[in-house]
Design a protein around this motif. Structure first.
Motif, short mmCIF file in Angstrom:
data_model
loop_
_atom_site.label_atom_id
_atom_site.label_comp_id
_atom_site.label_asym_id
_atom_site.label_seq_id
_atom_site.Cartn_x
_atom_site.Cartn_y
_atom_site.Cartn_z
N CYS A 28 -11.39 -47.94 81.51
CA CYS A 28 -12.38 -48.96 81.17
C CYS A 28 -13.38 -48.37 80.18
O CYS A 28 -13.34 -47.18 79.87
CB CYS A 28 -13.11 -49.45 82.43
SG CYS A 28 -14.00 -48.16 83.32
N LEU A 62 -19.05 -48.64 82.26
CA LEU A 62 -18.73 -49.86 82.99
C LEU A 62 -17.78 -49.59 84.17
O LEU A 62 -17.10 -50.49 84.65
CB LEU A 62 -18.13 -50.89 82.04
CG LEU A 62 -19.10 -51.40 80.98
CD1 LEU A 62 -18.40 -52.28 79.97
CD2 LEU A 62 -20.26 -52.17 81.61
N MET A 84 -15.51 -52.11 86.98
CA MET A 84 -14.07 -51.94 87.22
C MET A 84 -13.80 -51.68 88.70
O MET A 84 -12.87 -52.26 89.29
CB MET A 84 -13.58 -50.77 86.37
CG MET A 84 -12.09 -50.50 86.42
SD MET A 84 -11.15 -51.61 85.39
CE MET A 84 -10.75 -52.91 86.55
N GLU A 139 -14.08 -54.87 90.75
CA GLU A 139 -12.91 -55.74 90.55
C GLU A 139 -11.73 -55.29 91.41
O GLU A 139 -11.04 -56.12 92.02
CB GLU A 139 -12.49 -55.71 89.08
CG GLU A 139 -13.10 -56.77 88.21
CD GLU A 139 -12.16 -57.10 87.06
OE1 GLU A 139 -11.51 -58.16 87.10
OE2 GLU A 139 -12.07 -56.28 86.14
N ARG A 146 -9.88 -58.13 84.84
CA ARG A 146 -10.46 -58.63 83.59
C ARG A 146 -11.03 -57.51 82.71
O ARG A 146 -11.23 -57.72 81.51
CB ARG A 146 -11.60 -59.62 83.89
CG ARG A 146 -11.16 -60.86 84.62
CD ARG A 146 -12.31 -61.84 84.85
NE ARG A 146 -11.87 -62.92 85.71
CZ ARG A 146 -11.21 -64.01 85.30
NH1 ARG A 146 -10.94 -64.15 84.01
NH2 ARG A 146 -10.82 -64.94 86.15
N THR A 147 -11.33 -56.35 83.28
CA THR A 147 -12.14 -55.37 82.54
C THR A 147 -11.41 -54.08 82.17
O THR A 147 -12.02 -53.21 81.56
CB THR A 147 -13.42 -55.03 83.33
OG1 THR A 147 -13.08 -54.39 84.56
CG2 THR A 147 -14.22 -56.28 83.63
N HIS A 183 -6.72 -56.46 76.78
CA HIS A 183 -7.72 -57.32 76.13
C HIS A 183 -7.03 -58.40 75.30
O HIS A 183 -7.66 -59.40 74.95
CB HIS A 183 -8.70 -56.51 75.28
CG HIS A 183 -8.21 -56.12 73.93
ND1 HIS A 183 -7.62 -54.92 73.66
CD2 HIS A 183 -8.23 -56.79 72.74
CE1 HIS A 183 -7.30 -54.85 72.38
NE2 HIS A 183 -7.64 -55.98 71.80
N THR A 187 -12.07 -57.69 77.19
CA THR A 187 -12.35 -56.89 78.38
C THR A 187 -13.82 -56.49 78.45
O THR A 187 -14.44 -56.52 79.52
CB THR A 187 -11.47 -55.63 78.41
OG1 THR A 187 -11.50 -55.00 77.13
CG2 THR A 187 -10.03 -55.98 78.75
N LEU A 188 -14.40 -56.11 77.31
CA LEU A 188 -15.82 -55.74 77.29
C LEU A 188 -16.70 -56.96 77.56
O LEU A 188 -17.68 -56.88 78.31
CB LEU A 188 -16.18 -55.10 75.95
CG LEU A 188 -17.64 -54.66 75.77
CD1 LEU A 188 -18.09 -53.74 76.91
CD2 LEU A 188 -17.84 -53.98 74.42
N ALA A 210 -16.63 -57.68 81.24
CA ALA A 210 -17.40 -56.68 82.00
C ALA A 210 -18.89 -56.92 81.87
O ALA A 210 -19.64 -56.82 82.86
CB ALA A 210 -17.03 -55.28 81.52
N GLU A 245 -14.47 -66.21 77.89
CA GLU A 245 -14.32 -65.40 79.10
C GLU A 245 -15.11 -66.00 80.26
O GLU A 245 -14.65 -66.02 81.41
CB GLU A 245 -14.76 -63.96 78.84
CG GLU A 245 -13.81 -63.18 77.95
CD GLU A 245 -12.44 -62.95 78.58
OE1 GLU A 245 -12.38 -62.61 79.78
OE2 GLU A 245 -11.42 -63.12 77.88
#
Length: 385
Positions: free
Chosen positions: A10, A14, A18, A21, A54-55, A162, A178-179, A182, A208
């Motif tokens: 990740c 962040l 992660m 999640e 998602r991240t 991503h 992905t960012l 997050a 997103e």
């Protein structure tokens, strides 16, 4: 089913998002390090992690970890790993990526070459052949060295996660999906609350957010390398994960999600991206300058990736843009503002210090996520106002 160690890389800074999640998916965390979270899971977890997370950029199946300070050690340690448990006789395998930090072995091409030879020797001995056709499924291998410790994993994902499949058209300096996901998870935004991105570009933040609101799994509409690995990850694992993802989707949810941009062509691109993501009806896009930012509702969120010199010809325009954002935000007295930027004078131009800021690396670019949380709405407030 066998239990594996799975690695989810990740963005630096962040890891907590992660980790949350993965825990929400029901898997046990084995370690959290800079830029990655390692967790335990079976073959089904490989499918669920790829479809639902998602991240992370990808999901790696950890094959081994060892110390190597010479190429001889690298060869012997690599050959000692049980590659036959993962790669079949016809498998296509190569060391797709090698990186090294603070380690004696630092040449990616040499690391890749030595490891490939070692794996070939191991598999030749196991399968009792002198040559591999490599015309079957693909098994790309990734290795990362940190202080002479090598961590080796098989890439179960392929094309980075991503790449959701919806962003066909992009702005000049897009934020990755992905960012964006997050950063949204770092805020207290929920789907019943207003969300506006006044610099929406190709629409990543708002798309997103809409996918999260509608509980659309990010990997629902794409494929993954490990779908070819029938011996390791049975087709039923993918079928079950995809069926669960489809059952969760709720496109009937009421949302107030808005994306503005001063560029009309970019707004057209954002609308098309939202259509491809299946959330076009959940987002209101409009060609509008930040100076026109307003909303009659309360307790909303501005979440945005404003210009910071990477996509403007003249950095001299930045102070005025951030001052205007600060002025418009000050008129929304119950709202919250969250923005990612590397513009050093962002807080001064906005007109107030952020309650929090978090250093985040967007690729190789050091940025800050400035957080201006507003008041919480009364508990009885359940509808969008």
């Amino acid at each position: 089913m066998d239990i594996y160690e799975l690695i989810a890389p990740c963005h630096f800074g962040l890891e907590s998002v992660m980790k949350r999640e993965i825990l929400d998916l029901g898997y046990e965390i084995s370690s959290v390090e800079d830029g990655k979270v390692t967790f335990l899971g079976d073959a089904e977890a490989i499918a669920y992690a790829n479809i639902f997370l998602r991240t992370t950029e990808r999901v790696l199946l950890k094959v081994g970890q060892f110390q190597a300070e010479s190429f001889e050690e690298l060869f012997e340690q690599t050959r000692a790993l049980p590659w036959e448990n993962y790669i079949p006789k016809d498998g296509k395998f190569w060391v797709a990526k090698a990186n090294s930090i603070k380690s004696k072995l630092f040449s990616p091409s040499d690391i890749q070459s030595v490891m490939k030879k070692a794996i070939v020797e191991r598999l030749k001995e196991h399968y009792r052949v002198e040559w591999f056709p490599e015309d079957g499924a693909s098994y790309p291998i990734r290795v990362s060295f940190l202080k002479d410790q090598a961590v080796i994993g098989l890439d179960t994902t392929g094309v980075s996660l991503h790449k959701r499949g919806y962003r066909q058209l992009t702005a000049k300096a897009p934020i990755t999906e992905t960012l964006a996901a997050a950063l949204l998870m770092l805020t207290p935004w929920k789907r019943e609350r207003i969300l506006v991105d006044p610099f929406c570009g190709s629409g990543t933040f708002v798309i997103e957010a809409a996918m999260m609101a509608a509980v659309i799994a990010p990997g629902m509409n794409r494929t993954f390398l490990a779908q070819q690995w029938r011996e390791l990850v049975p087709e039923k694992c993918w079928r079950d994960a995809l069926e669960e993802a489809r059952e969760q989707v709720d496109l009937s949810v009421a949302t107030d999600i808005q994306g503005y941009d001063i560029d009309g062509e970019i707004i057209k691109a954002a609308r098309e991206n939202a259509r491809l993501a299946g959330v076009e009806q959940m987002i209101h896009f409009q060609q509008r300058a930040v100076s026109e930012l307003s909303h009659s509702g309360k307790y909303g969120f501005i979440v945005t990736n404003p210009p910071y010199g990477e996509r403007l010809e003249e950095k001299s325009a930045l102070p005025e843009i951030y001052r205007t954002l600060g002025e418009r935000f000050s008129q929304l007295d119950t709202w919250s503002l969250y923005l990612i930027t590397n513009f050093e004078d962002a807080q001064r131009c906005i007109g107030r210090q952020a309650a929090k800021n978090r250093k985040i690396y967007n690729g190789m670019l050091k940025t800050y996520f400035y957080q201006y949380p507003g008041p919480k709405p009364p508990k009885r407030t359940e509808k969008i106002q």
